[in-house]
Design a protein around this motif. Structure first.
Motif, PDB file in Angstrom:
ATOM      1  N   UNK B 112       0.808  -1.210   0.000  1.00 22.05           N
ATOM      2  CA  UNK B 112       0.000   0.000   0.000  1.00 22.05           C
ATOM      3  C   UNK B 112       0.850   1.273   0.000  1.00 22.05           C
ATOM      4  N   UNK B 113       1.856   1.309   0.880  1.00 20.60           N
ATOM      5  CA  UNK B 113       2.694   2.508   0.959  1.00 20.60           C
ATOM      6  C   UNK B 113       3.393   2.760  -0.377  1.00 20.60           C
ATOM      7  N   UNK B 114       3.861   1.681  -0.993  1.00 19.27           N
ATOM      8  CA  UNK B 114       4.519   1.833  -2.295  1.00 19.27           C
ATOM      9  C   UNK B 114       3.569   2.432  -3.326  1.00 19.27           C
ATOM     10  N   UNK B 115       2.355   1.877  -3.379  1.00 21.02           N
ATOM     11  CA  UNK B 115       1.380   2.366  -4.354  1.00 21.02           C
ATOM     12  C   UNK B 115       1.063   3.846  -4.155  1.00 21.02           C
ATOM     13  N   UNK B 116       0.800   4.214  -2.892  1.00 21.59           N
ATOM     14  CA  UNK B 116       0.413   5.596  -2.619  1.00 21.59           C
ATOM     15  C   UNK B 116       1.600   6.542  -2.853  1.00 21.59           C
ATOM     16  N   UNK B 208       9.233  -2.891  12.048  1.00 22.14           N
ATOM     17  CA  UNK B 208       8.982  -4.271  11.633  1.00 22.14           C
ATOM     18  C   UNK B 208       7.606  -4.699  12.106  1.00 22.14           C
ATOM     19  N   UNK B 209       6.848  -5.282  11.188  1.00 23.32           N
ATOM     20  CA  UNK B 209       5.487  -5.669  11.522  1.00 23.32           C
ATOM     21  C   UNK B 209       5.456  -7.100  12.025  1.00 23.32           C
ATOM     22  N   UNK B 210       4.941  -7.269  13.236  1.00 28.31           N
ATOM     23  CA  UNK B 210       4.835  -8.613  13.801  1.00 28.31           C
ATOM     24  C   UNK B 210       3.393  -8.922  14.213  1.00 28.31           C
ATOM     25  N   UNK B 211       2.445  -8.134  13.709  1.00 29.88           N
ATOM     26  CA  UNK B 211       1.037  -8.459  13.938  1.00 29.88           C
ATOM     27  C   UNK B 211       0.325  -7.656  15.005  1.00 29.88           C
ATOM     28  N   UNK B 212       1.059  -6.817  15.773  1.00 34.15           N
ATOM     29  CA  UNK B 212       0.444  -6.113  16.897  1.00 34.15           C
ATOM     30  C   UNK B 212      -0.228  -4.813  16.450  1.00 34.15           C
ATOM     31  N   UNK B 213      -1.150  -4.331  17.291  1.00 31.17           N
ATOM     32  CA  UNK B 213      -1.901  -3.119  17.001  1.00 31.17           C
ATOM     33  C   UNK B 213      -1.009  -1.903  16.806  1.00 31.17           C
ATOM     34  N   UNK B 214      -0.019  -1.710  17.702  1.00 28.21           N
ATOM     35  CA  UNK B 214       0.822  -0.519  17.551  1.00 28.21           C
ATOM     36  C   UNK B 214       1.553  -0.545  16.205  1.00 28.21           C
ATOM     37  N   UNK B 217      -0.517   0.150  13.260  1.00 29.70           N
ATOM     38  CA  UNK B 217      -0.882   1.562  13.146  1.00 29.70           C
ATOM     39  C   UNK B 217       0.267   2.412  12.614  1.00 29.70           C
ATOM     40  N   UNK B 218       1.495   2.146  13.079  1.00 29.48           N
ATOM     41  CA  UNK B 218       2.584   3.041  12.645  1.00 29.48           C
ATOM     42  C   UNK B 218       3.403   2.514  11.481  1.00 29.48           C
ATOM     43  N   UNK B 219       3.508   1.189  11.330  1.00 33.83           N
ATOM     44  CA  UNK B 219       4.353   0.659  10.249  1.00 33.83           C
ATOM     45  C   UNK B 219       3.970   1.213   8.869  1.00 33.83           C
ATOM     46  N   UNK B 220       2.685   1.240   8.511  1.00 32.68           N
ATOM     47  CA  UNK B 220       2.363   1.758   7.170  1.00 32.68           C
ATOM     48  C   UNK B 220       2.855   3.190   6.980  1.00 32.68           C
ATOM     49  N   UNK B 221       2.683   4.030   7.982  1.00 38.38           N
ATOM     50  CA  UNK B 221       3.065   5.441   7.863  1.00 38.38           C
ATOM     51  C   UNK B 221       4.574   5.612   7.863  1.00 38.38           C
ATOM     52  N   UNK B 222       5.218   4.773   8.650  1.00 34.95           N
ATOM     53  CA  UNK B 222       6.676   4.791   8.693  1.00 34.95           C
ATOM     54  C   UNK B 222       7.222   4.344   7.333  1.00 34.95           C
ATOM     55  N   UNK B 223       6.595   3.309   6.798  1.00 35.37           N
ATOM     56  CA  UNK B 223       7.002   2.804   5.492  1.00 35.37           C
ATOM     57  C   UNK B 223       6.768   3.863   4.408  1.00 35.37           C
ATOM     58  N   UNK B 224       5.639   4.553   4.508  1.00 35.48           N
ATOM     59  CA  UNK B 224       5.347   5.609   3.533  1.00 35.48           C
ATOM     60  C   UNK B 224       6.432   6.693   3.589  1.00 35.48           C
ATOM     61  N   UNK B 225       6.778   7.069   4.817  1.00 36.69           N
ATOM     62  CA  UNK B 225       7.831   8.063   5.003  1.00 36.69           C
ATOM     63  C   UNK B 225       9.136   7.580   4.371  1.00 36.69           C
TER      64      UNK B 225
END
Lengths: 372, 372, 372, 372
Positions: B112-116, B208-214, B217-225
């Motif tokens: 998603x981050x790549x696409x956007x 790094x995404x390991x399945x948790x809520x935090x 929430x932040x990994x996609x935005x961090x990845x986008x950055x």
């Protein structure tokens, strides 16, 4: 051979809270050294007991056969899972403390194949094979002899088993589904071998490590083969490993166990483990399915389930696979709902209980099946 | 504001076996639109109940405050885990059927981050932010509105919560350890924010995404950055998300909950959620530790444990951290053994029970700590 | 005495599913024959581990003392309960298969006292005592040597322990509550003895058999005394048996264990088990309560509980004993409810978890208390 | 009748930890008042789900029939047990917190029959019957409206169901065994009625209250009859109550459920519940067994079990009933042991799992059987 030539060792794999040791019985038969070394274990998941009966039937047969290769047999591979009850049933699929699946704790060091490929790129096959086997074993031993505080309960059990398995050329991990038809997890590089088991359903799996015994056994060798291929050297994968799903959990059936023992003996005979043994595979149609096409079907609503799809049977897209009874809403909605699946499929297994939450895994289906 | 301005919605997240719906209460307070949107949930793990008391204290406070940003509060986030008993204790860390940790089932789509980033590379920050937020939400909605048979019980709960969380700019997931001192999981890009919580121990976690809520929430935005940085555009991570570990499980303490509410209000005040609010962080020393230096210490032997390391306390390498009593061998070995750890450390939490198998996680330690 | 004079025997009390034996360690110290025989066991309920630490401290002390009577010490009395985890906690209050409380499976044959009273009505006290003790033991042995298919798992464990206990004149069964203050179950005929334990709360129990070890030990003798009294013969109850509740479960505390060991040594000194030992009871006020006045208080509503009553503390009728937080209904009812109890009472123990269904046992209270 | 004439009420029987109510659906059909009132419930034990399917089939049939008596049908009688999973199976035989069997918590007040017999000794049968029925109901209501803190979770559920059952003249509690053939618990005073069910195995039970629904329903009336008999008045037991064991747990089978519905309809037809209904019992041999002759056979050794005795089949003393496989000792003892039972018997049910500790209940047998 005879019973006298079987040896038993009890290996210690842990300690429980009252300080008593956890042990696993290991049975060994010696071959004449001219055949492959075979490792077979059973009951890593506590409720999947039928593999112990298969090992019983194997021992009854093997002691009468002249062996080329050594054979190591390990029933009761998981002394915690095996003895963990919750209500009448065995709660042995995961560690009751952590929830970790007992068959996802094996070790894989993705650096090892690269190192050995680099170091032994010019060695002959035999030297290379021996070097890699030793590297795998000593990698496990290093973990087992490291600080004790670094190992979880399940990791310690898994590593002890893996150390035995890495000594073998053929590894069979005997499991069962919940309510299930027989099926075989077979790595893609050796689907030919699947023809020697009397198992009609074969899952073809790729070279990806997800923590299971079969993967822990073949992934390193597959990776080594791939590494060498990059450099232009053709080096066959030296180890074959399969997860053999024998049928349903919480069931001992000695006649079925003898059939499954014959299926395994047929495969081992093909692999030259015996001197002049008569075991041949049955003439049955074998259906394959790629791991990606193995589809879990979760309960789309909660309720009481009547399972309709015959296990091992071919179902057509749109055919009823289950009724869901919802007596809470007898007057306000249709209390008996019929579930269907949108693809042609083979129903391999279904959930063990008739009472499900929305989202419980109801079925697993082979889709896009092909004759093997 | 006043209690009248709080609204409640009960969202349906599943159905249990007798057909009754599983619902989660969602409380909402409206801001004037000039501040960030806040999402706070509690009790995803069944035994970690104190977060509900913190949400209670937050609601008691928030209804008296003029708000800039909207606030969404979700107690009892997991209606299965919350109500699953086994013996006297709540068995709510994992799905009792599958063993899957309830806080490892959130969704992350790394495409998603790549696409956007690709599609909106030339848009202004506001447009980009809105586009990505909408993309995240509609990605979740697509899963929720897809075939019901594709979602596990836990995934459906997680996705419903995640859909709420993705609407926010600030996400707090309230947890507790077993027996534990307060600590904070803080993404590395925003350790400054950790200074506004009254929490002395801060785990600095990577992208790094390991399945948790935090992480969800932040990994996609961090990845986008990160994606935009590759193209030379500086784009701050737009979302902050933390797992707040409040102390020990199986405990409600309303006074401590008020303290923790103040800690959260101090952070939210720093983030401009309120109009003229007085909440300021306490003057305490905060210690950081990188996730890789957060060490689990598993019981090196089985037995009965007396925990000696003070939680939150700094221990020196080699100091006693526990006694293990082994009454099975009173005469044949030392029945009382002393455990030590080979590094200087802060003891953050220990196991909830005094009776352990070899390999049970006894302690978790911060090592290589630093002042934040 | 010294450590060399302690002997250990491991008795086999069952077999688990993988065929391994269940054993219990039994430690014995010999006296000079001039004092009573003492039997002390611990950890019949899996989570109640502190008794093992008390036995440890007793062994450390006893090996330095000259003994009049024999002493038998049995830690880890229940090898199944002790090792049964469900989540992080020990699920050891009842058989996980049947739900039967492990401490409700001892044997009581109400015919035996009648038979012996009849048969030995004219014998001297010593003969009568020996005859009855032998009858009790052989009654147990008959069950243990009968057809194996007649005994449940728990019954077999209980009978093996009971056979040891029937050889003693003093029986102590070491337990703990969930979260609990110290208290003592004391049969009504010997409340004097309760003054020698350092335990401020004493439950006075009648001559009724409900399956527990203490009752199984004293009921037969109490009944024998009653039978002989009917015929006009005064015959003191020859056996004393107590359930000693040491505090809270899932906790090992070696300092507290030493205190409790001193409490027990004080009582044993009073009973002439030692030659010239210094142990004396502490000067504390002891409160009694009749079993019928020991009141369970079940949660009148479901919710999250903050326990307010101090354990061991005297509460007044109408005082708050707990808050129940109900975040599901924050807007529609009072979310924080205060519970009270209608009687003056001493709060002895409360539930181990903060999350309760309506009807969960929240507290147990002494009511109508009196100074002992 | 038609579906429109069925009414539904959801009764609240408790609250779970997150504050949500526990409800049970109650379906009612009105008769013309000339026949007996019937109460049928199912699924008090969580895994025993087939009764819900029988109630479904009954509702499908009953809505087409003209009724003399009212009929009350209660599926999902236990909303906790029904939804309590541990691993794949439903852990619903006992309260997971306390271990108490959900079907041992009904209420019995042994004083009531005495009081009513005394008070109404000279009243006519109708008056007496009404008075006693009202007394039973108001005794339950008094408990339900007493202080909420006096009721356990299970007691509250049981009392709510019992209040419904006491309004009826015929009470059927639908259960299943673990793996089981159909059998009927029938009070000794009405074995004639057992001929109208299509159930080949009938347990004849005495007038003893052990906490179960059937006993809670008939014991008071049986006792009343006995009390009046003492005074020379012949007064038939006015209520019939049965526990109907439908087969195996964790299974929904709608065809079998229709058969069982017909069996129940045949009995109800015999009791004049319908106007001109065609339901007649099947011509089968029915075997009786007294409760004292219903023998539990516990595993004499631990191991993996192959069950050999056909359920519902007549076995001869000494015939093999199971193999026990013990792979731990393949070399040192006979690894496959054959179990026998010393009496001629009918095997009624066996344990649900193939993996047993020594002392696990393997089988239950009818012995000293007779044709009914």
């Amino acid at each position: 051979m005879s019973k006298e030539q079987i040896s038993q060792e009890n290996i210690v794999v842990g300690e429980i809270a009252n300080g008593l040791p956890l042990t696993i019985p290991v049975y060994r038969l010696k071959g004449d050294g001219s055949g492959p070394h075979v490792y077979i274990q059973a009951n890593m998941h506590g409720a999947e007991v039928q593999g112990n009966a298969v090992i019983y039937q194997l021992l009854e047969q093997l002691q009468k056969l002249p062996l080329k290769g050594d054979i190591t047999l390990v029933p009761y591979a998981n002394p915690i899972g095996c003895n963990q009850k919750s209500g009448e049933f065995t709660l042995g699929r995961f560690d009751p403390i952590t929830g970790t699946n007992w068959n996802r704790m094996y070790h894989f060091n993705s650096e090892l194949a690269k190192q050995i490929a680099e170091q032994y790129r010019n060695s002959d096959d035999q030297t290379l094979t021996t070097a890699f086997k030793n590297a795998l074993i000593s990698d496990i031993e290093k973990l087992l002899s490291g600080p004790a505080y670094r190992l979880t309960t399940g990791k310690r059990i898994a590593l002890n088993l893996q150390k035995l398995a890495h000594q073998a050329d053929i590894v069979l991990d005997l499991h069962t589904g919940p309510i299930s038809s027989k099926h075989l997890y077979c790595p893609a590089y050796t689907t030919k071998s699947a023809h020697y088991f009397n198992i009609p359903h074969v899952l073809v799996i790729p070279n990806e490590f997800d923590g299971a015994m079969d993967e822990a056994s073949f992934c390193p060798w597959w990776q080594l083969s791939d590494e060498l291929a990059k450099e232009g050297r053709e080096f066959a994968v030296q180890v074959e490993a399969f997860t053999v799903e024998l049928g349903s959990q919480e069931k001992i059936d000695l006649v079925a166990a003898l059939d499954d023992a014959h299926s395994i003996l047929s495969y081992l005979n093909h692999k030259n483990v015996f001197v002049d043994a008569p075991f041949q595979p049955a003439a049955i149609t074998r259906y394959g399915c790629k791991l990606n096409d193995y589809v879990a079907y979760y309960a789309p609503i909660g309720g009481m389930v009547e399972y309709l799809a015959p296990l091992g049977g071919h179902i057509k897209a749109g055919e009823p696979i289950a009724h869901i009874l919802r007596m809470e809403r007898y007057l306000t909605e249709q209390p008996l709902q019929t579930l269907t699946f949108e693809h042609d499929a083979i129903a391999i297994l279904h959930f063990a209980s008739a009472s499900v939450n929305q989202g419980t895994e109801l079925y697993k289906f082979f889709t896009n099946t092909f004759e093997l």
